[in-house]
Write a protein that holds these residues in place. Sequence first.
Motif: not given
Length: 162
Positions: A36-39, A105-113, A142-146, A151-152
């Motif tokens: 979803a993130a890459l399409t 939308h992007i922030t919430c879905m990214g934070v969820s992932y 590391l998941p957040s740092l990457l 997301i930004f």
Amino acid sequence: MDILGIPIPDAGPVFLAALAVHIPAGLTCVISGAVAALTRKGGAAHRRFGRVYVWGLAVVFGTMTVMSAIRWRENAHLFFIGVVALAAGCAGYLDRRGRLSDRVHITCMGVSYVALLTAFYVDNGPHLPVWDRLPTWAFWLLPSLLGLPVIFRAIRARGPAS
């Protein structure tokens, strides 16, 4: 007992049944979330894989709730990470048409992932090849740092706030 080097707690048949559903649901989330993130945003594939991600996340949360109830002392922190993942995922899904803004939308879905991956690494990182050499703080950060720079970048690519 362990699977692929990851120890499985002897917590009874209900725990094992929940885990048997939890693992494929988690893998579904990792794959569908990445797709979803890459399409192309708004495209059929993005929408389809985004829906699969959110439904998979609901299953992961449900099974994780069962496993946490059985082993609360060992899993409470994972439950709270799961609450963040599900809440952010639901908020992002509800704003999928960018009614508030594409950024929400992007922030919430990214934070969820990122939360989903954080829970996986916090729980399993010490047993994974290469990851087992990292300090405990790395599983948490590391998941957040990457993920946060990605997301930004996605937010910036969408242009000015709507």
